[in-house]
Design an enzyme around this catalytic site. Structure first.
Site, PDB file in Angstrom:
ATOM      1  CB  SER A 137      18.355  46.198 -17.216  1.00 41.68           C
ATOM      2  OG  SER A 137      19.389  45.268 -17.422  1.00 41.68           O
ATOM      3  CE1 TYR A 151      16.880  38.794 -20.773  1.00 42.48           C
ATOM      4  CE2 TYR A 151      17.310  38.031 -18.540  1.00 42.48           C
ATOM      5  CZ  TYR A 151      16.659  38.878 -19.406  1.00 42.48           C
ATOM      6  OH  TYR A 151      15.787  39.817 -18.911  1.00 42.48           O
ATOM      7  CE  LYS A 155      17.841  43.092 -20.228  1.00 49.76           C
ATOM      8  NZ  LYS A 155      16.926  43.780 -21.181  1.00 49.76           N
TER       9      LYS A 155
END
EC number: 1.1.1.-
Length: 255
Positions: A137, A151, A155
């Site tokens: 991750s 982003y 995640k």
């Protein structure tokens, strides 16, 4: 036969993880990547250094669910699935992101992770009697970053999904982990930061952490979100607390 499947990322973390597993003497490593040249280079380097390990390569994108399912079916049984592939949009304020930026981030970082994990869990159980999912991750899942909004959100969403998979499975048979690998000075990073701006990490850090997660000592961390920097002995010392607090070391709301 111990078998590992990897979806790669270009920064070298995926390749380093492959090397760490090869060093441990696994029988088979399968690497999936969109790019044929780096894929062949990785295969050749691994095969030369560890001739006893079978190195298989497959070209494909993690966003192609049918292709990923086909690869898993060809492999038949896989002990450990390591997901390294990700997409990072250009640095920009959230107000400047396009719908396409956000959609692409979630298609690759969330939906592909969901589909691949689901497909892997549907495969036959290997002879070892257990399956392990390791999601590489990013700290962006936990740390607010206004110039990487989609982003970070993607995640975090992927980690949440995997936590749900983990809680629904027998932790003796299926173990699922997400972890932040570290910060690495890559060509892309060099466009925005100088080498001496922070202390950069060595790619062997996440590689050996992933190998430890795939081993027998890590079961108590099933469903947790971790950092490769953390000392494993200190994590083991937290075993009782983890057993009593299902929310500890997970992605979620803290009130």
């Amino acid at each position: 036969m111990a078998s590992r499947a990897k979806t790669r990322r270009s920064c070298g973390v995926g390749f380093s993880i492959c090397k760490a597993f090869a060093e441990a003497g696994v029988a088979r490593i399968a690497i999936v990547s969109r790019s044929p040249e780096p894929l062949e280079k990785a295969r050749a380097e691994l095969a030369e250094a560890w001739p006893a390990t079978q190195i298989l390569t497959y070209q494909g994108s993690v966003t192609d669910s049918a292709r990923m399912t086909d690869i898993l079916q060809q492999l038949s049984t896989v002990d450990v699935l390591v997901m390294c592939a990700a997409i990072v949009h250009n640095r920009a304020p959230a107000t400047k992101l396009s719908t396409e930026d956000v959609q692409t981030s979630f298609d690759t970082n969330v939906l592909a992770t969901f589909n691949l994990t689901k497909a892997y869990l549907a495969t036959p159980m290997p002879a070892s009697g257990s399956k392990t999912v390791i999601n590489v991750s990013s700290a962006a899942a936990q740390v607010s970053h206004t110039r990487r909004a989609a982003y970070g959100a993607s995640k975090a969403a992927a980690a949440q999904l995997l936590q749900c998979f983990a809680t629904e499975r027998d932790s003796e048979a299926v173990r699922i982990f997400s972890f932040h690998p570290g910060a690495f000075y890559t060509p892309a990073v060099a466009e925005h930061f100088s080498r001496d701006e922070i202390q950069w990490d060595d790619v062997e850090l996440p590689a050996h952490f992933a190998r430890w997660l795939a081993g027998p000592e890590s079961g108590f961390l099933n469903g947790r979100y971790l950092w490769a920097h953390w000392d494993v002995d200190e994590l083991i010392a937290l075993k009782d607390r983890l057993a009593k607090d299902p929310a500890f070391l997970t992605i979620g709301l803290v009130l």
